[in-house]
Design a protein around this motif. Structure first.
Motif, mmCIF file in Angstrom:
data_model
loop_
_atom_site.group_PDB
_atom_site.id
_atom_site.type_symbol
_atom_site.label_atom_id
_atom_site.label_comp_id
_atom_site.label_asym_id
_atom_site.label_seq_id
_atom_site.Cartn_x
_atom_site.Cartn_y
_atom_site.Cartn_z
ATOM 1 N N LYS A 54 -0.471 7.064 1.296
ATOM 2 C CA LYS A 54 -1.792 7.675 1.205
ATOM 3 C C LYS A 54 -2.897 6.672 1.545
ATOM 4 O O LYS A 54 -3.835 6.976 2.281
ATOM 5 C CB LYS A 54 -1.997 8.232 -0.211
ATOM 6 C CG LYS A 54 -3.165 9.169 -0.358
ATOM 7 C CD LYS A 54 -3.323 9.615 -1.797
ATOM 8 C CE LYS A 54 -2.145 10.454 -2.262
ATOM 9 N NZ LYS A 54 -2.317 10.985 -3.628
ATOM 10 N N GLN A 55 -2.765 5.487 0.998
ATOM 11 C CA GLN A 55 -3.770 4.461 1.251
ATOM 12 C C GLN A 55 -3.779 4.035 2.717
ATOM 13 O O GLN A 55 -4.839 3.838 3.315
ATOM 14 C CB GLN A 55 -3.477 3.241 0.365
ATOM 15 C CG GLN A 55 -3.587 3.540 -1.119
ATOM 16 C CD GLN A 55 -3.172 2.363 -1.978
ATOM 17 O OE1 GLN A 55 -2.008 1.972 -1.976
ATOM 18 N NE2 GLN A 55 -4.112 1.795 -2.708
ATOM 19 N N LEU A 108 0.820 -1.202 0.000
ATOM 20 C CA LEU A 108 0.000 0.000 0.000
ATOM 21 C C LEU A 108 0.863 1.265 0.000
ATOM 22 O O LEU A 108 1.976 1.272 0.521
ATOM 23 C CB LEU A 108 -0.911 0.019 1.225
ATOM 24 C CG LEU A 108 -1.916 -1.130 1.343
ATOM 25 C CD1 LEU A 108 -2.828 -0.914 2.553
ATOM 26 C CD2 LEU A 108 -2.733 -1.260 0.083
ATOM 27 N N GLU A 112 -6.853 4.147 5.409
ATOM 28 C CA GLU A 112 -7.306 2.979 6.167
ATOM 29 C C GLU A 112 -7.307 3.253 7.668
ATOM 30 O O GLU A 112 -8.210 2.859 8.397
ATOM 31 C CB GLU A 112 -6.388 1.782 5.875
ATOM 32 C CG GLU A 112 -6.426 1.287 4.447
ATOM 33 C CD GLU A 112 -7.524 0.257 4.226
ATOM 34 O OE1 GLU A 112 -8.123 -0.178 5.213
ATOM 35 O OE2 GLU A 112 -7.771 -0.095 3.049
#
Lengths: 239, 239
Positions: free
Chosen positions: B190-191, B187, B195
């Motif tokens: 940013k991801q 990931l 999350e």
DNA sequence: ACCTGCGTCCGACGAAAGAATGATGTGGCG
DNA sequence: CGCCACATCATTCTTTCGTCGGACGCAGGT
């Protein structure tokens, strides 16, 4: 999926002339000197005039193949220093596409054997094999065919994801395989560029191509994908 | 190296009052419903008034622990959907430091057992275990001790590098473990931020901390390091 | 001979990663 | 209470990544 089939052609010996008098050139790559010697001896009995090179490490093998040009067969132990499992085979197949490779291993799990064949090996010899069977196997490969132990089931086994990944990996060019292996060591583009003696821009181009072919979005994901093929998702024994 | 030792304290039951009448709360986490049921039944025989929760997947387990608060013991199968081997244990120990975890597995290799203990497990139960031994084991853990099969050699085994890496991993904070696991899924920062519902700056701070603690230089190397602890460098028998 | 595809190579540009510094709030602990 | 570990966030800056477009050489095919 497999580019294996018409190998015998490059040997210049023709597809049919497999006999004890032909001057074949073999490479035995195994880190254990004792076993290497034994294997060498066995081959010598099968092909009297064979020329047999030895390699104790992966680097040895590489320089040997570069120096000697195409040989007729490489007998490769999967567990050598400097080889992380199947990467060595993948690398070898990418770097020297014309050289048939037979994997020699003590590990006889069907999953391992199957994966070897998927990565372009021409055969798989369990270390427990008898001399006579070995002769059959090597002949078969020298004739351009493949050979695997007769009693294992190669058909099913691989889960969808793994098979797909293997297919993707087999589309990589030699240079891309090199780059991927360096990615898997956590090297920066700059370092890879230095090692390969090309510009960083070139490395980036290769990386981009790898990402596309593997169907991933970042170098990290590429490394994750590559590491999965080694362990085969740890093929759990029951449980 | 291990923070395990004073666990029984948090249960509020004291260190000595382990008997069949105490109202313990267990969690059985195993993907196989049949085995989960059997395990549940066994525990019920040992502790009549025990409260037993079940989790069939790792997410279940997680939400269960969040909802139920500290329980007295988690019986964890290492090979559950959503758990990549030891990561699950590592994550669990980081996320719920107060909850003792006993690993239940069909795999009895000493290396696996040792690694479980190094990652903070309170015990290791082979699935082949008899009821009476299981009672002893669970009691031992509930008293704040640890339990491993008596006949395995835990002392040596781990190579220097792996041991060092395990030590480094154990210094990670819970949030950092979460981030590391997301890194291992490829990931982007940013991801991960999305999350975890935090800002990207925070994620970067965590990543930087992880890199320092693991002694690596890039996220990719961190992922490689983390993946090594899963396979234990695949300690192949012989060959 | 031409063209097309492929592999390798390269530079430029926007996006992401990582370091550095500083700051705030929270909860545990002596 | 002060101290400390943890988590959070902002800002700035440098480095690294990854994409895009394009170059060259070399094979195979028409």
């Amino acid at each position: 999926m497999n580019q294996r089939a018409i190998t015998g052609i490059e040997t210049g010996e023709g597809l049919l002339a497999v006999d004890a008098s032909t001057h074949y050139r073999f490479v035995v790559a195994d880190d254990h000197p004792l076993f290497r010697g034994a294997l060498k001896e066995s081959i010598h009995n099968l092909f009297k005039s064979a020329e047999i090179f030895e390699a104790g490490g992966f680097d040895d093998l590489q320089t040997l193949l570069e120096r000697e040009g195409d040989v007729d067969l490489v007998l490769l132990d999967l567990t050598m220093p400097g080889v992380r499992g199947f990467s060595g085979l993948l690398y070898l197949r990418a770097q020297f596409p014309g050289v048939p490779v037979v994997v020699v291993s003590a590990n006889e799990e069907p999953g391992v054997i199957r994966r070897c064949m998927e990565f372009g090996a021409s055969g798989f010899l369990p270390k427990t094999l008898g001399v006579e069977t070995m002769r059959t196997a090597i002949r078969s490969v020298l004739e351009g065919g493949v050979w695997t132990p007769p009693d294992v089931d190669l058909s099913g086994g691989a889960d969808e994801a793994t098979r797909d990944l293997v297919n993707r990996l087999s589309t990589l060019t030699p240079q891309q395989v090199r780059v991927l292996m360096m990615l898997s060591e956590g090297l920066l583009n700059k370092q890879i560029a230095f090692e390969l003696k090309v510009s960083e821009a070139t490395v980036k181009a290769h990386v981009s191509a790898i990402l596309q072919k593997l169907g991933v979005e970042s170098r990290t994901q590429a490394v994750i994908a590559a590491s999965k093929i080694e362990t085969g998702q740890w093929p759990r024994p029951a449980n």
